[in-house]
Design a protein around this motif. Sequence first.
Motif, mmCIF file in Angstrom:
data_model
loop_
_atom_site.group_PDB
_atom_site.id
_atom_site.type_symbol
_atom_site.label_atom_id
_atom_site.label_comp_id
_atom_site.label_asym_id
_atom_site.label_seq_id
_atom_site.Cartn_x
_atom_site.Cartn_y
_atom_site.Cartn_z
ATOM 1 N N GLU A 246 0.848 -1.126 0.196
ATOM 2 C CA GLU A 246 0.022 -0.014 -0.104
ATOM 3 C C GLU A 246 0.668 0.933 0.192
ATOM 4 O OE1 GLU A 246 -3.859 -0.356 2.206
ATOM 5 O OE2 GLU A 246 -2.888 -2.459 2.987
ATOM 6 N N ASN A 247 2.066 1.700 0.070
ATOM 7 C CA ASN A 247 3.253 2.497 -0.586
ATOM 8 C C ASN A 247 3.287 2.760 -1.334
ATOM 9 O OD1 ASN A 247 4.017 2.476 2.748
ATOM 10 N ND2 ASN A 247 5.061 1.071 2.742
ATOM 11 N N ILE A 248 2.926 1.105 -2.687
ATOM 12 C CA ILE A 248 3.470 1.684 -3.852
ATOM 13 C C ILE A 248 1.270 1.922 -4.510
ATOM 14 C CG2 ILE A 248 3.581 0.820 -5.814
ATOM 15 C CD1 ILE A 248 5.778 -0.559 -4.604
ATOM 16 N N TYR A 249 0.716 1.102 -4.201
ATOM 17 C CA TYR A 249 -0.700 0.964 -4.714
ATOM 18 C C TYR A 249 -1.940 1.757 -3.707
ATOM 19 C CZ TYR A 249 1.626 -2.015 -7.783
ATOM 20 O OH TYR A 249 2.439 -2.386 -8.971
ATOM 21 N N ASP A 250 -2.958 2.403 -4.024
ATOM 22 C CA ASP A 250 -4.342 2.547 -3.258
ATOM 23 C C ASP A 250 -5.358 2.001 -3.528
ATOM 24 O OD1 ASP A 250 -6.159 4.299 -2.080
ATOM 25 O OD2 ASP A 250 -6.232 5.728 -4.007
ATOM 26 N N MET A 251 -5.649 0.714 -2.474
ATOM 27 C CA MET A 251 -6.134 0.051 -2.793
ATOM 28 C C MET A 251 -7.748 0.419 -3.104
ATOM 29 S SD MET A 251 -4.501 -2.286 -2.259
ATOM 30 C CE MET A 251 -6.042 -4.052 -2.439
ATOM 31 N N ASP A 252 -8.146 2.443 -2.598
ATOM 32 C CA ASP A 252 -9.270 3.308 -3.128
ATOM 33 C C ASP A 252 -9.468 2.110 -5.103
ATOM 34 O OD1 ASP A 252 -10.523 2.518 -0.549
ATOM 35 O OD2 ASP A 252 -9.914 5.139 -0.317
ATOM 36 N N VAL A 253 -8.795 2.500 -5.442
ATOM 37 C CA VAL A 253 -8.688 2.124 -6.606
ATOM 38 C C VAL A 253 -9.263 0.729 -7.936
ATOM 39 C CG1 VAL A 253 -7.487 2.351 -9.167
ATOM 40 C CG2 VAL A 253 -6.986 4.265 -7.726
ATOM 41 N N PHE A 254 -8.706 -0.295 -6.494
ATOM 42 C CA PHE A 254 -8.993 -1.287 -7.291
ATOM 43 C C PHE A 254 -10.868 -1.130 -7.146
ATOM 44 C CE2 PHE A 254 -5.107 -2.164 -6.784
ATOM 45 C CZ PHE A 254 -3.972 -2.956 -7.850
ATOM 46 N N LYS A 255 -11.411 0.016 -6.299
ATOM 47 C CA LYS A 255 -12.422 -0.680 -6.186
ATOM 48 C C LYS A 255 -13.759 -0.214 -7.567
ATOM 49 C CE LYS A 255 -12.160 -0.076 -1.058
ATOM 50 N NZ LYS A 255 -13.271 0.555 -0.376
ATOM 51 N N ASN A 256 -13.059 0.704 -7.976
ATOM 52 C CA ASN A 256 -13.795 0.994 -9.750
ATOM 53 C C ASN A 256 -13.726 0.049 -10.946
ATOM 54 O OD1 ASN A 256 -13.151 2.325 -12.790
ATOM 55 N ND2 ASN A 256 -13.628 4.452 -11.289
ATOM 56 N N SER A 257 -15.043 0.438 -11.235
ATOM 57 C CA SER A 257 -15.415 -0.615 -12.047
ATOM 58 C C SER A 257 -14.514 -1.278 -13.165
ATOM 59 C CB SER A 257 -17.190 -0.079 -12.360
ATOM 60 O OG SER A 257 -17.105 0.588 -12.938
ATOM 61 N N ASP A 258 -14.599 0.021 -14.016
ATOM 62 C CA ASP A 258 -13.471 0.314 -15.184
ATOM 63 C C ASP A 258 -11.788 -0.303 -14.260
ATOM 64 O OD1 ASP A 258 -15.579 1.451 -16.504
ATOM 65 O OD2 ASP A 258 -14.622 3.601 -15.918
ATOM 66 N N VAL A 259 -11.805 -0.245 -13.273
ATOM 67 C CA VAL A 259 -10.687 -0.842 -12.888
ATOM 68 C C VAL A 259 -10.529 -2.603 -12.914
ATOM 69 C CG1 VAL A 259 -8.221 -1.453 -11.815
ATOM 70 C CG2 VAL A 259 -9.456 0.689 -12.354
ATOM 71 N N LYS A 260 -11.530 -2.719 -12.503
ATOM 72 C CA LYS A 260 -12.160 -4.211 -12.258
ATOM 73 C C LYS A 260 -11.830 -4.995 -13.927
ATOM 74 C CE LYS A 260 -13.999 -4.334 -8.755
ATOM 75 N NZ LYS A 260 -15.259 -4.411 -7.485
ATOM 76 N N ASP A 261 -12.678 -3.744 -14.750
ATOM 77 C CA ASP A 261 -13.121 -4.329 -16.749
ATOM 78 C C ASP A 261 -11.158 -4.983 -16.972
ATOM 79 O OD1 ASP A 261 -15.952 -4.910 -16.094
ATOM 80 O OD2 ASP A 261 -16.650 -3.030 -16.676
ATOM 81 N N GLU A 262 -10.685 -4.049 -16.706
ATOM 82 C CA GLU A 262 -9.123 -4.191 -17.332
ATOM 83 C C GLU A 262 -8.857 -5.588 -16.371
ATOM 84 O OE1 GLU A 262 -8.369 -2.082 -20.154
ATOM 85 O OE2 GLU A 262 -10.169 -1.551 -20.744
#
Length: 256
Positions: free
Chosen positions: A181-197
């Motif tokens: 989590e120092n590198i990745y923002d976990m909230d981004v993974f909740k985005n539906s477009d991100v999930k689709d990709e």
Amino acid sequence: MKHLYYLFLFFVAIVALSGCDRYADIKREAERMNKVCPITYDFGSVTNVTFKDGMLIYKMLVNEDFGMTANALNKHPEVFKIALAFGDKDGLKLLADRDVTVCYVYRGDNSQETHTYYISPDDIRGILKREVSKNDLTRELINVQIDMANESMPQEIEQGMKLEKVELDGNNIIYTTVMDENIYDMDVFKNSDVKDELKKSILSEWALSKSDRRFLRQMVDCGFTLVYRFKGDTSDTATNVIITGKDMRNTLARSN
């Protein structure tokens, strides 16, 4: 998958022949089969078939690059019994009536790990009473491959992203990836477009190799769902990317 059934069921071609030696027919069939060894398939080969002292012995070389290891198979001996349940009942009964033990000696081609598994006459008699489906065998084979995958865990995918484990939970096969989590923002993974990709990327990876496509087919046959779980390393915040049977079928259709 059908080739894997042949490996375990090869002995059921035994044909009853007359003779004073109660094992004569089995010995002849073992000798005939041994003459055509090695019998090679994608997953490995049967290298030797012998009959000795009331035991029918199969030596097998497992192709570990194809999704199996001898060590993983050793953790799931039930796979051998379930496979035998699909055999010709007359052939199985012949072995049981003559108190023959079936022995599998299997070795991994890379690891060189060797294991031995025995199926006793009582086991065979029990197998004759069982009612099993092909999905029962497929589920066992999936368990073998999950254990094999976990042998190499944890596995770093890229910086800050580590595949931690694979597990079967009900009808879900779950791949858990731990994120720094120092590198990745976990909230981004909740985005539906991100999930689709992510789903598209994951399925593209699964379509690349023959063994992975085979595993997809097994999951489809069993009605499994594939779940990729992305979990934060400190907050334990988790997001699931769900890949359904329909998603997997579409990927398999495009890769043919």
